[in-house]
Design a protein around this motif. Structure first.
Motif, PDB file in Angstrom:
ATOM      1  N   THR A 191      -3.107   5.655   5.503  1.00 59.79           N
ATOM      2  CA  THR A 191      -3.912   6.159   6.626  1.00 59.79           C
ATOM      3  C   THR A 191      -5.311   5.545   6.595  1.00 59.79           C
ATOM      4  N   GLU A 192      -5.963   5.624   5.438  1.00 56.45           N
ATOM      5  CA  GLU A 192      -7.346   5.139   5.364  1.00 56.45           C
ATOM      6  C   GLU A 192      -7.397   3.613   5.455  1.00 56.45           C
ATOM      7  N   TYR A 193      -6.362   2.944   4.954  1.00 58.32           N
ATOM      8  CA  TYR A 193      -6.262   1.485   5.082  1.00 58.32           C
ATOM      9  C   TYR A 193      -6.205   1.092   6.571  1.00 58.32           C
ATOM     10  N   ILE A 230       0.754   8.226   1.833  1.00 55.51           N
ATOM     11  CA  ILE A 230       0.205   8.555   3.144  1.00 55.51           C
ATOM     12  C   ILE A 230      -1.322   8.469   3.167  1.00 55.51           C
ATOM     13  N   TYR A 231      -1.978   8.848   2.082  1.00 60.47           N
ATOM     14  CA  TYR A 231      -3.441   8.865   2.041  1.00 60.47           C
ATOM     15  C   TYR A 231      -3.990   7.444   2.085  1.00 60.47           C
ATOM     16  N   SER A 232      -3.501   6.600   1.171  1.00 60.71           N
ATOM     17  CA  SER A 232      -3.949   5.202   1.145  1.00 60.71           C
ATOM     18  C   SER A 232      -3.670   4.479   2.452  1.00 60.71           C
ATOM     19  N   ILE A 253       0.892  -1.170   0.000  1.00 58.03           N
ATOM     20  CA  ILE A 253       0.000   0.000   0.000  1.00 58.03           C
ATOM     21  C   ILE A 253       0.923   1.212   0.000  1.00 58.03           C
ATOM     22  N   GLU A 273      -9.443   1.683   8.322  1.00 54.46           N
ATOM     23  CA  GLU A 273     -10.459   0.654   8.029  1.00 54.46           C
ATOM     24  C   GLU A 273     -10.218  -0.590   8.894  1.00 54.46           C
ATOM     25  N   ILE A 274      -8.956  -0.952   9.092  1.00 56.69           N
ATOM     26  CA  ILE A 274      -8.654  -2.070   9.999  1.00 56.69           C
ATOM     27  C   ILE A 274      -9.108  -1.729  11.425  1.00 56.69           C
TER      28      ILE A 274
END
Lengths: 228, 228
Positions: B68-70, B64-66, B61, B73-74
């Protein structure tokens, strides 16, 4: 109805216009020149950046990151998201968005917009004036490498992040449409990008962007032509 | 275990280190110098930017954006998010993150890191060399206005985005900690910021950042001092 503070050639405002239209969410556009730093606008968003929305509960949401995720949360209620799929698919969509909103923006969009648009509007005593053609040349040279990457993505997938249209497509198209308004996209050097862009440009959500008129700037003939 | 490609003085890598530690997610650090543009690293993230993670399913992944949101979500699986609350609270957290990751980064962090760190590592023939002290002076002048804004937030709330610590605090602290490593934060001019930073610095998640050592750079005595 949602109110959207925007500037016609702000790629982030354009992305939210696309997203709201594609989501069938009604909205009203409010024209804002961000470098005027209007006190009433700074009171809404002290960062002074676009876009800003005021939603139906009269709450203001500022900045491309907050607004995107806010709208995605609304869309998730009826599973009509444009950041969708499993956790890896979402990561791929956001990875491409970040590439264009950060890297492409710094290396291409902002350089060209600053020289051609901001400096046209700003007084000479505040740093305005004629564009620096050398900076525009560098930005256009930088663009080639990014166009190659969009070609690669569009040739290997139906849309940029997979089989369905996503926020990654809106993000890239928003940047390119600003540059195309200024006739700065070398379409002849990027056939696959042109094919992908023609597809997204012909969507109803795009029609509003193609009608934008910014005084002092004449769009090239192909800008609003769907068969360009 | 999650693998995190990072550079010690990359504010985005630091934010993910804080987030993973605060979330009690095990991770291993892999040192990466982004401007070396290692082919193996570019194969993971063609943008060549940090941070990048490889997760427990061996998926990478990027950005920083991906990431963080990944991770959020966990974390949402057991409701232990650091972007939390109702839709407006989340928007407020992301608004502050964007302010620092985009505006503060462009006006302060990147200017100082480029002059002091990148140019130290890069060969003179490739644009390396002595720092331009005028640019550092401008960045430090820009910083004052942002410190005033952090003061305002920290004086009116328990943490920067509300009563609980959030990703907004991690984002701001990650930037300031890079600048503090280089002794470029005028703490004497920002008492409330100093009090807020002392609180976040004393958290166990921060201890790893305070042990970073970058050859060629000596941290100021107060850098790792919890009662600075």
């Amino acid at each position: 109805m949602i109110k959207l503070y925007h500037f016609p050639l702000c790629p982030f405002s354009r992305r939210i216009r696309l997203l709201l239209s594609e989501s069938n969410l009604d909205f009203e556009l409010l024209y804002e020149i961000p470098w005027d730093r209007r006190p009433e606008f700074l009171a809404l968003n002290p960062a002074g950046t676009l876009p800003v929305i005021i939603d139906e509960n009269d709450k203001n949401i500022s900045g491309i990151y907050s607004i995107t995720e806010y709208i995605e949360e609304i869309l998730s209620l009826n599973k009509s998201n444009f950041i969708f799929g499993d956790i890896y698919n979402k990561s791929e969509i956001r990875r491409i968005m970040e590439w264009f909103d950060v890297k492409f923006n710094a290396e291409v969009t902002q350089l060209i917009l600053k020289e051609m648009v901001n400096k046209f509007y700003i007084n000479k005593s505040d740093g305005g004036g004629s564009p620096n053609m050398e900076i525009i040349r560098i930005a256009q040279e930088n663009m080639i490498y990014h166009l190659d990457y969009i070609s690669y993505l569009s040739e290997s997938r139906g849309w940029l992040a997979g089989d369905r249209i996503s926020e990654a497509d809106f993000a890239v198209a928003a940047h390119l449409s600003c540059l195309d308004y200024l006739n700065k996209v070398p379409w002849d050097k990027a056939d696959s990008v042109k094919n992908w862009y023609a597809r997204i440009k012909s969507r109803p959500s795009f029609s509003n962007l193609l009608k934008d008129e910014l005084s002092g700037f004449i769009t090239p003939a192909h800008y609003a032509d769907l068969d360009f």
